[in-house]
Motif scaffolding. Structure first.
Motif, PDB file in Angstrom:
ATOM      1  N   UNK A  58     -57.188  70.938  24.930  1.00 62.01           N
ATOM      2  CA  UNK A  58     -57.708  69.603  25.234  1.00 62.01           C
ATOM      3  C   UNK A  58     -58.628  69.652  26.444  1.00 62.01           C
ATOM      4  N   UNK A  59     -59.575  68.735  26.513  1.00 66.10           N
ATOM      5  CA  UNK A  59     -60.494  68.754  27.655  1.00 66.10           C
ATOM      6  C   UNK A  59     -59.752  68.506  28.960  1.00 66.10           C
ATOM      7  N   UNK A  60     -60.142  69.272  29.992  1.00 64.68           N
ATOM      8  CA  UNK A  60     -59.440  69.153  31.272  1.00 64.68           C
ATOM      9  C   UNK A  60     -60.184  68.274  32.260  1.00 64.68           C
ATOM     10  N   UNK A  61     -61.422  67.965  31.947  1.00 67.46           N
ATOM     11  CA  UNK A  61     -62.211  67.148  32.875  1.00 67.46           C
ATOM     12  C   UNK A  61     -63.317  66.428  32.102  1.00 67.46           C
ATOM     13  N   UNK A  62     -64.097  65.659  32.815  1.00 69.72           N
ATOM     14  CA  UNK A  62     -65.143  64.854  32.168  1.00 69.72           C
ATOM     15  C   UNK A  62     -66.152  65.722  31.405  1.00 69.72           C
ATOM     16  N   UNK A  63     -66.544  66.829  32.022  1.00 62.23           N
ATOM     17  CA  UNK A  63     -67.531  67.696  31.362  1.00 62.23           C
ATOM     18  C   UNK A  63     -67.014  68.178  30.010  1.00 62.23           C
ATOM     19  N   UNK A  64     -65.743  68.542  29.984  1.00 67.51           N
ATOM     20  CA  UNK A  64     -65.185  69.047  28.715  1.00 67.51           C
ATOM     21  C   UNK A  64     -65.009  67.916  27.690  1.00 67.51           C
ATOM     22  N   UNK A  65     -64.754  66.712  28.188  1.00 72.95           N
ATOM     23  CA  UNK A  65     -64.680  65.573  27.258  1.00 72.95           C
ATOM     24  C   UNK A  65     -66.058  65.365  26.626  1.00 72.95           C
ATOM     25  N   UNK A  66     -67.094  65.444  27.466  1.00 71.11           N
ATOM     26  CA  UNK A  66     -68.460  65.275  26.932  1.00 71.11           C
ATOM     27  C   UNK A  66     -68.785  66.381  25.934  1.00 71.11           C
ATOM     28  N   UNK A  67     -68.362  67.584  26.254  1.00 70.10           N
ATOM     29  CA  UNK A  67     -68.582  68.715  25.336  1.00 70.10           C
ATOM     30  C   UNK A  67     -68.001  68.403  23.951  1.00 70.10           C
ATOM     31  N   UNK A  68     -66.773  67.890  23.935  1.00 72.44           N
ATOM     32  CA  UNK A  68     -66.098  67.586  22.663  1.00 72.44           C
ATOM     33  C   UNK A  68     -66.841  66.487  21.899  1.00 72.44           C
ATOM     34  N   UNK A  69     -67.270  65.457  22.631  1.00 74.38           N
ATOM     35  CA  UNK A  69     -67.968  64.366  21.954  1.00 74.38           C
ATOM     36  C   UNK A  69     -69.344  64.849  21.463  1.00 74.38           C
ATOM     37  N   UNK A  70     -69.961  65.733  22.248  1.00 72.30           N
ATOM     38  CA  UNK A  70     -71.238  66.324  21.822  1.00 72.30           C
ATOM     39  C   UNK A  70     -71.074  67.060  20.496  1.00 72.30           C
ATOM     40  N   UNK A  71     -69.968  67.783  20.380  1.00 70.49           N
ATOM     41  CA  UNK A  71     -69.716  68.516  19.141  1.00 70.49           C
ATOM     42  C   UNK A  71     -69.492  67.556  17.971  1.00 70.49           C
ATOM     43  N   UNK A  72     -68.710  66.502  18.240  1.00 69.04           N
ATOM     44  CA  UNK A  72     -68.477  65.487  17.197  1.00 69.04           C
ATOM     45  C   UNK A  72     -69.799  64.864  16.756  1.00 69.04           C
ATOM     46  N   UNK A  73     -70.642  64.566  17.743  1.00 72.87           N
ATOM     47  CA  UNK A  73     -71.945  63.948  17.455  1.00 72.87           C
ATOM     48  C   UNK A  73     -72.764  64.885  16.577  1.00 72.87           C
ATOM     49  N   UNK A  74     -72.725  66.171  16.915  1.00 74.36           N
ATOM     50  CA  UNK A  74     -73.539  67.155  16.200  1.00 74.36           C
ATOM     51  C   UNK A  74     -73.092  67.311  14.745  1.00 74.36           C
ATOM     52  N   UNK A  75     -71.794  67.360  14.526  1.00 76.99           N
ATOM     53  CA  UNK A  75     -71.359  67.626  13.155  1.00 76.99           C
ATOM     54  C   UNK A  75     -71.244  66.371  12.289  1.00 76.99           C
ATOM     55  N   UNK A  76     -70.929  65.236  12.921  1.00 79.09           N
ATOM     56  CA  UNK A  76     -70.756  64.020  12.093  1.00 79.09           C
ATOM     57  C   UNK A  76     -72.002  63.146  12.059  1.00 79.09           C
ATOM     58  N   UNK A  77     -72.811  63.206  13.127  1.00 78.77           N
ATOM     59  CA  UNK A  77     -74.004  62.346  13.274  1.00 78.77           C
ATOM     60  C   UNK A  77     -73.628  60.868  13.155  1.00 78.77           C
ATOM     61  N   UNK A 386     -69.564  68.428   5.220  1.00 74.78           N
ATOM     62  CA  UNK A 386     -68.109  68.212   5.292  1.00 74.78           C
ATOM     63  C   UNK A 386     -67.642  68.566   6.701  1.00 74.78           C
ATOM     64  N   UNK A 387     -67.688  67.614   7.621  1.00 77.64           N
ATOM     65  CA  UNK A 387     -67.369  67.948   9.020  1.00 77.64           C
ATOM     66  C   UNK A 387     -65.954  68.465   9.247  1.00 77.64           C
ATOM     67  N   UNK A 388     -64.994  67.923   8.494  1.00 71.62           N
ATOM     68  CA  UNK A 388     -63.620  68.355   8.701  1.00 71.62           C
ATOM     69  C   UNK A 388     -63.440  69.817   8.269  1.00 71.62           C
ATOM     70  N   UNK A 389     -64.017  70.136   7.109  1.00 71.17           N
ATOM     71  CA  UNK A 389     -63.931  71.510   6.613  1.00 71.17           C
ATOM     72  C   UNK A 389     -64.667  72.449   7.579  1.00 71.17           C
TER      73      UNK A 389
END
Ligand code: RM4
Ligand code: MN
Ligand code: MN
Length: 413
Positions: A58-77, A386-389
């Motif tokens: 799990x993200x440990x700080x704000x930067x890592x939270x942004x990283x995770x959301x960036x990835x979600x944005x990239x794969x799901x659009x 298929x973002x989940x796959x």
């Protein structure tokens, strides 16, 4: 699903829709444009008062939270913004955070203040914050909200979401009218501290953490307060904040009728609050909500673009990233289905008193399998089919665990 099979499914659906004079190209571009913000607190494993089970990485700080959301944005659009929570997400270096967000293609949605727990501030919120009988505590809570606005301004956010946990646990504990009055006065000060292009999103919730009375328990009370603040104060509908069987689509229609709908916190629930994934329990309700939203904006009751969209869920056992992928998909599907409703025919049925016909119109849209449209919208936007796959095949959770550790977790729910 192979790309050939996707194309076949899409072509068949497009043909079916064309028979009803529905242009699927237009639908796909509408679905592609619809973006939903993700809250920073949804990225860690949630929990209950009985315990929390870490999933690791799990993200440990704000930067890592942004990283995770960036990835979600990239794969799901399907998401292009994060909603931050202060004090859980205080940026250490504002410029660096802004740059990181730009590079990930995400912006900053409404800011969330927090006066529902103590985190080392001088006066406790145990007996309330904006509604407290103690004026010094109210002042501290107001100042906290003003600081949240300052942080939001520095990041480019345009809104403040206030969820007030204040209330009481026993009859007699709190004077109802005084608490409401103090809350309204406190919110007036917060409202006047917002830049003129910001909006205030006022959330309501019937119970929890207080179990006898909550100062802002329902949309009506929220709307009454907003009316006293000004036109940029509107009601935020969190789907989990209703007593069982409440007709939420009607609340949405009523608020739009008054141009008072600030936006949504999407989630689902079986009994109460917001801890289940959007669309996992009541997909038909979600569809009906979107029907009201589309209808209300088409009739000019309230502009579509004036409404904010966010997920707000905190679950106990799923990988949060997988859950968010599912939630984004469920919301897109409900929206796509609601776009299929033959509104002309529905109006005709309503005017003719054709109850059966009206139900047929809604069910015809709801029962259409729109997944090919949603998938195509994602492909055309450059996301994963298929973002989940993809998430599973790429072993993203395993990589996050390797990078961040097995027991990582930032502050937050
Ligand atoms: C509340 C409410 C708020 C959220 C907190 C964490 O129940 O839904 O929107 O900020 O939880
Ligand atoms: Mn909420
Ligand atoms: Mn909630």
């Amino acid at each position: 699903m192979s790309i050939q099979f996707h194309e076949k499914t899409l072509a068949l659906l497009a043909e079916q829709l064309a028979e009803k004079a529905i242009d699927s190209t237009q639908l796909i571009s509408k679905i592609a444009q619809f973006q939903i913000a993700v809250p920073s607190w949804a990225l860690g494993a949630g929990g209950t008062r009985f315990g929390r089970f870490s999933i690791g990485g799990e993200p440990r700080n704000l930067e890592e939270k942004l990283e995770d959301i960036g990835l979600l944005a990239k794969i799901t659009k399907r998401t292009d913004a994060v909603s931050l929570h202060i004090p859980w997400d205080i940026p250490q270096d504002v410029e660096a955070v802004k740059q990181q967000a730009v590079s990930l293609g995400i912006g900053f949605d409404a800011m969330n203040s927090n006066t529902f727990q103590d985190y080392g501030q001088p006066l406790s919120y145990k007996m309330g914050s904006l509604s407290s009988a103690d004026s010094a505590t109210r002042k501290q809570a107001i100042e906290h909200n003003l600081q949240v606005i300052e942080v939001g301004k520095s990041l480019g956010s345009k809104g403040l979401t206030v969820w007030l946990a204040d209330g009481s646990n026993f009859p007699g504990q709190v004077h109802f009218r005084k608490a409401l009055q103090w809350t309204t006065e406190s919110l007036k000060k917060i409202y006047s501290g917002m830049p003129s292009n910001w909006k205030l999103l006022l959330e309501y919730k019937p119970y929890e953490p207080n179990f006898y009375h909550t100062v802002i328990p329902d949309w009506g009370t929220s709307a009454l307060i907003c009316r006293q603040l000004g036109e940029r104060a509107k009601v935020l509908v969190d789907l989990g904040h209703h007593l069982p069987n409440t007709n939420i689509e009607q609340i949405v229609a009523t608020l739009m009728h008054q141009n008072m709908l600030a936006g949504f916190h999407f989630n689902d629930s079986k009994y109460g609050d917001d801890d289940l994934s959007t669309g996992s329990i009541k997909p038909y309700q979600l569809f009906l909500i979107f029907c009201e939203l589309i209808g209300g904006s088409a009739d000019g009751a309230q502009a579509w673009d004036s409404i904010s969209w966010m997920i707000d869920a905190s679950h106990n056992v799923k990988d949060p990233m997988e859950d968010l992928i599912q939630a984004l998909e469920a919301i897109s599907q409900a929206y796509a289905k609601a776009l299929l409703v033959d509104r002309k025919k529905l109006t005709q049925c309503q005017n003719d008193g054709d109850v059966v016909g009206a139900q047929e119109v809604l069910q015809a849209a709801f029962l259409t399998d729109v997944r090919a449209l949603v998938r195509e919208a994602r492909i055309q936007s450059g996301g994963e089919a298929e973002p989940l796959a993809f998430y599973r095949n790429e072993k993203i959770r395993e990589k996050l665990i390797a990078k961040r550790g097995k027991n990582a977790q930032a502050s937050g729910l």
